[in-house]
Design a protein around this motif. Sequence first.
Motif, mmCIF file in Angstrom:
data_model
loop_
_atom_site.group_PDB
_atom_site.id
_atom_site.type_symbol
_atom_site.label_atom_id
_atom_site.label_comp_id
_atom_site.label_asym_id
_atom_site.label_seq_id
_atom_site.Cartn_x
_atom_site.Cartn_y
_atom_site.Cartn_z
ATOM 1 N N LEU A 1 -1.455 1.859 2.694
ATOM 2 C CA LEU A 1 -0.426 2.676 2.061
ATOM 3 C C LEU A 1 0.360 1.803 1.104
ATOM 4 C CD1 LEU A 1 2.532 3.322 4.545
ATOM 5 C CD2 LEU A 1 0.807 1.574 4.889
ATOM 6 N N GLU A 2 1.054 2.451 0.177
ATOM 7 C CA GLU A 2 1.865 1.723 -0.789
ATOM 8 C C GLU A 2 3.237 1.434 -0.193
ATOM 9 O OE1 GLU A 2 2.085 3.788 -4.476
ATOM 10 O OE2 GLU A 2 -0.087 3.976 -4.700
ATOM 11 N N ALA B 1 -0.618 -2.107 1.159
ATOM 12 C CA ALA B 1 -0.484 -2.785 2.444
ATOM 13 C C ALA B 1 -1.396 -2.177 3.499
ATOM 14 C CB ALA B 1 0.967 -2.706 2.920
ATOM 15 N N SER B 2 -1.863 -3.030 4.399
ATOM 16 C CA SER B 2 -2.687 -2.584 5.524
ATOM 17 C C SER B 2 -1.823 -1.908 6.570
ATOM 18 C CB SER B 2 -3.421 -3.768 6.143
ATOM 19 O OG SER B 2 -3.999 -3.415 7.381
ATOM 20 N N TYR C 1 -8.879 2.708 2.427
ATOM 21 C CA TYR C 1 -8.655 4.153 2.508
ATOM 22 C C TYR C 1 -7.168 4.411 2.351
ATOM 23 C CZ TYR C 1 -8.309 8.905 4.341
ATOM 24 O OH TYR C 1 -8.036 10.242 4.498
ATOM 25 N N SER C 2 -6.793 5.083 1.274
ATOM 26 C CA SER C 2 -5.382 5.351 1.003
ATOM 27 C C SER C 2 -4.888 6.506 1.864
ATOM 28 C CB SER C 2 -5.188 5.681 -0.486
ATOM 29 O OG SER C 2 -3.826 5.876 -0.777
ATOM 30 N N GLY D 1 -1.617 15.290 -1.613
ATOM 31 C CA GLY D 1 -2.030 14.058 -2.260
ATOM 32 C C GLY D 1 -0.935 13.010 -2.326
ATOM 33 N N GLU D 2 0.255 13.324 -1.810
ATOM 34 C CA GLU D 2 1.369 12.383 -1.840
ATOM 35 C C GLU D 2 1.257 11.377 -0.687
ATOM 36 O OE1 GLU D 2 3.738 12.342 -4.208
ATOM 37 O OE2 GLU D 2 2.670 13.989 -5.217
ATOM 38 N N GLN D 3 1.980 10.267 -0.838
ATOM 39 C CA GLN D 3 2.049 9.284 0.235
ATOM 40 C C GLN D 3 2.520 9.957 1.519
ATOM 41 O OE1 GLN D 3 1.904 5.422 -0.267
ATOM 42 N NE2 GLN D 3 1.320 5.862 1.826
#
Length: 423
Positions: free
Chosen positions: A164-165, A207-208, A253-254, A261-263
Motif C-alpha cells: 500500500l502507499e 510499503a509492504s 499486489y496493490s 479503486g481507492e486505497q
Amino acid sequence: MPHTNPRFISRLTRNTLALILAGGRGSRLKQLTAWRSKPAVPFGGKFRIIDFPLSNCINSGIRRIGVLTQYKAHSLILHIQKGWSFLRGEFGEFIELWPAQQRVAETAWYAGTADAVFQNLDIIRDHNPEYVLILAGDHVYKMDYGAMIAYHVETGADMTVGCLEVELERAREFGVMSVDSDGRVRRFAEKPANPETIPGRPDRCLASMGIYVFNRGFLFEQLFKDSHTPGSSHDFGKDIIPNVIKLYRVMAYSFRDLRSGEQAYWRDVGTLDAFWEANLELIGVTPPLNLYDEHWPIWTYQEQLPPAKFVFDDDDRRGMAVDSMVSGGCIISGATVRHSLLFSNVRVNSYTQVTDSVILPDVEIGRHCIVRKAILDRYCKLPAGTQIGLDPEADRRAGFYVSEGGVTLVTPEMLGQEANQVR
C-alpha cells in the motif's frame, strides 16, 4: 486484477493454507501488552486484533488456517478456542494453533518471521496446499485475499507481496519496494533511513503490508536456503525478499478497494497513539472502517451479555453517552460519556465524565471521576475522585504512562491493584 471469475478464485482459495503470525510482543504498546500478545489486544468495542485477519480468511473462502503463537499467548488461545471453533473438520476446514515447540533441532523460540514458518514446514507439508498465504496477526483491515491469490497465479509469480502507499515520513517503519511497469518488485529495503519514493510522487512510498503469497515449493526452497545462511535474521522482509527479487518473479499486489479503486483501509495499531486514534475513528458518522458491513462481517467470540443500560435523568446526574460506542453489559449510571469507546462490561458511576477515551472490558470507574484522552486497560477500578488526562505531569507522578501524543495509559498494576493476568 485481470481475472474475476469467482469459481476460478474459489478453487484457488480452497487450495490455499493461511498462516497467521501471531507471536509478536508489540512492545510499542507499552504495558498494554504486558500480559497479552499484540494480536490479542482488544479493539473496536468487542473484537481482538486477531479477529480481522481471521475474518478476512473466512470471508475470502480460506478455511484452512494455522495461527503461529509465541509471546504470552494464553488469552489469544482462549479467544480462538471460544470464538473460532465453528469450522467443520469433516469438510477439511480448521483453525490450528501452532506454538513454538522445538520442532526443528533444539530451537526454543521463533527467531524471525521466516523461521516461524520454517519450524512448521512438516505441518505445512502434511496439509499439502498449492499456495501458502502468510499474514501478520496484528493489523486492522478488511481484505479479500482471493483477489490477491488470483493476481499471484495470473501473473506467474513465485511470490507476491501485498503493498500500500504510505507517506514518506511513515515509510521508515515499513519495508519499502520499487516496482517496474508490470508490477514486478525490483528493489526492496526493510525500514530504510532514506526510503525510495514512487516515481513522480516524491511524498509517497510503496510499503509492504507483511502479507505474502507463495507457491508451496518455492516457499520450501527459500526457507531451507535461508535456514542455512550464516548471519541471516530469518525474516521475510530483511532476508527472504531481498534475496529473491533478482532471480525470481516477485510481484507487488496493490491493496485497493475492489469497487472504487481507492486505497483501502489498513491500520498498524502498534503504538498507543495509533491504537487510541484507530479506536476513536470507529465512532465517526462515516468511519473509514465500517463495522456494520453485512457483506464482510468481522467475526469474534460472542460473550452472552445484557444490553447496555443508561440510568438516572436528573440535571446533575444523567446517564448518557454522546458520539460514542457502548458495548453490551455496560452500565452508565448518572455519568456522562462523550466521544469515547466502551468495551463490554464497563461500569461508569455517578457524576463522572469520560471524554475522548478508550475503556477496555471489565473496567469500573468510580463516582466524581474525570477521564480524558485515556486508555484504561481491562480490570481497572478507578477510585472515586480520580482525575486522568488533565495534567500529563500529574499522570506521570501517579505512575501512569503518557504517550508522545498525550494519551494516558492506565493498567490495574499502575493503580496498585491485583487483576486477572489472562487479558
